[in-house]
Design a protein around this motif. Structure first.
Motif, PDB file in Angstrom:
ATOM      1  N   MET A   1      -8.253  65.299  51.854  1.00 11.58           N
ATOM      2  CA  MET A   1      -7.512  64.448  50.912  1.00 11.58           C
ATOM      3  C   MET A   1      -8.358  63.222  50.580  1.00 11.58           C
ATOM      4  N   ALA A   2      -8.422  62.883  49.302  1.00 15.01           N
ATOM      5  CA  ALA A   2      -9.220  61.741  48.868  1.00 15.01           C
ATOM      6  C   ALA A   2      -8.641  60.446  49.412  1.00 15.01           C
ATOM      7  N   GLU A   3      -9.546  59.524  49.704  1.00 19.60           N
ATOM      8  CA  GLU A   3      -9.118  58.223  50.197  1.00 19.60           C
ATOM      9  C   GLU A   3      -8.354  57.493  49.115  1.00 19.60           C
ATOM     10  N   PRO A   4      -7.168  56.928  49.417  1.00 25.89           N
ATOM     11  CA  PRO A   4      -6.408  56.223  48.382  1.00 25.89           C
ATOM     12  C   PRO A   4      -7.179  54.994  47.911  1.00 25.89           C
ATOM     13  N   PRO A   5      -7.074  54.655  46.645  1.00 20.94           N
ATOM     14  CA  PRO A   5      -7.843  53.515  46.127  1.00 20.94           C
ATOM     15  C   PRO A   5      -7.336  52.189  46.677  1.00 20.94           C
ATOM     16  N   LEU A   6      -8.260  51.318  46.959  1.00 20.64           N
ATOM     17  CA  LEU A   6      -7.885  49.949  47.311  1.00 20.64           C
ATOM     18  C   LEU A   6      -7.466  49.185  46.065  1.00 20.64           C
ATOM     19  N   ILE A   7      -8.146  49.439  44.949  1.00 17.18           N
ATOM     20  CA  ILE A   7      -7.915  48.685  43.722  1.00 17.18           C
ATOM     21  C   ILE A   7      -7.691  49.640  42.553  1.00 17.18           C
ATOM     22  N   SER A   8      -6.649  49.388  41.794  1.00 16.40           N
ATOM     23  CA  SER A   8      -6.456  50.050  40.508  1.00 16.40           C
ATOM     24  C   SER A   8      -6.874  49.058  39.428  1.00 16.40           C
ATOM     25  N   VAL A   9      -7.919  49.393  38.699  1.00 16.14           N
ATOM     26  CA  VAL A   9      -8.379  48.572  37.584  1.00 16.14           C
ATOM     27  C   VAL A   9      -7.711  49.100  36.317  1.00 16.14           C
TER      28      VAL A   9
END
Length: 316
Positions: A1-9
């Motif tokens: 599973m992909a690492e969840p994003p820290l930041i949504s730009v």
């Protein structure tokens, strides 16, 4: 599973094809913590949509959302926010760019502190190649490394009200029950509500953003009666203040900030020397300023303090 994003730009896009490649390069082209980029094509009539599609084919971190009709920057940001999954959100304008090393510096700060609001430093970038530092650099330096609240440092209200000048913890923002308004000065309420509610405000003193000034067609470089929307934006801020147990210092800071903002817009000029407020609207604008000063002046208030001097009236 992909690492969840820290930041949504989140990038609202409309008529910025000339500048969009630089913006995307600045976000996607530097070492970064896990991020996702949500570009909202706000029914842009130029080549912006194709630029986004071409880039999205090459970089899975970029997601393109298309709106059926042009709704403006505020609602476009709301549309992007509804799809965001990052722990933090950063609203970046499609004609601006991140400074080198911005995401690494921001990621390091967020990983160590997890504030509700992270303020960043920035520079203005002009068509002739000049840059100018932000007027809030010294104020940002006063933010303690371990964070503070607005009650601790009320003059944080003097900083630019722009949404791109800060990152917000997504769940914190959702809990505020506010959104970006339509029209101009759409980010005043979101910024003010965030500062008022934050239990932890931190700052990155490194320059992280390049704000493009004097772009033809930009709202803050165009004469328009829409600038009167600034009064409605602050009316919502004052209504929010009335429902909160804030100190006199905080209330005064927002009052002075609003009056400064009204005055700055009235005095501002476009690149060709015209006022932002159309001549036929200036009398009505000034009358509204007077009414707002009278209605919201704190008890016992006599003299405005000297706020920071902005290098450009469009720094907001």
């Amino acid at each position: 599973m992909a690492e969840p994003p820290l930041i949504s730009v989140i990038i609202p896009v409309h008529r910025v094809a000339e500048y969009l490649p630089e913006c995307l390069d600045s976000v996607l082209g530097q070492p970064a913590p896990p991020i996702e980029v949500i570009a909202v094509d706000d029914a842009s009539p130029d080549d912006s949509g194709q630029i986004l599609d071409d880039r999205a084919e090459k970089d899975p971190r970029l997601r393109v959302v298309r709106l059926a009709a042009n709704v403006g920057q505020g609602p476009a940001r709301n549309a992007g926010l509804a799809l965001a999954s990052g722990e933090y959100v950063w609203f970046v304008d499609g004609d601006d760019a991140l400074a080198d090393g911005a995401l690494a510096a921001i990621g390091a700060r967020l990983s160590s502190g997890r504030p509700d609001v992270l303020l960043i430093d920035w520079v203005s970038s002009y068509p002739d190649g000049r840059t100018a530092p932000s007027p809030g650099t010294r104020l940002l330096a006063r933010v303690p490394a371990d964070g503070c609240t607005l009650a601790d440092l009320p003059r944080l209200a003097d900083l630019t009200m722009t949404s791109w000048s800060k990152l917000l913890r997504r769940e914190f923002l959702a809990g505020l029950d506010v959104g970006f308004a339509s029209g101009i000065h759409e980010d005043v309420l979101v910024t003010s509500a965030s500062l008022l509610a934050a239990r932890s405000i931190q700052a990155v003193s490194q320059v992280c953003y390049r704000y493009r000034q004097d772009r033809a067609g930009a709202a803050m470089a165009t004469t328009s009666a829409g600038h009167l929307a600034i009064f409605d934006s602050y009316a919502q801020v004052f209504a929010r203040l009335d429902g909160l147990p804030v100190s006199d210092a905080v209330r005064t800071a927002f009052f002075e900030r609003a009056i400064w903002h009204y005055t700055t817009v009235l005095e501002a000029r476009t690149a060709d020397g015209r006022g932002l407020v159309p001549p036929r609207e200036r009398r009505r604008y000034f009358a509204r300023m007077h009414d707002e000063f009278t209605a919201h002046r704190p008890p016992g208030y006599h003299y405005p303090c000297l706020l920071y001097t902005s290098p450009s009236p469009r720094d907001r």
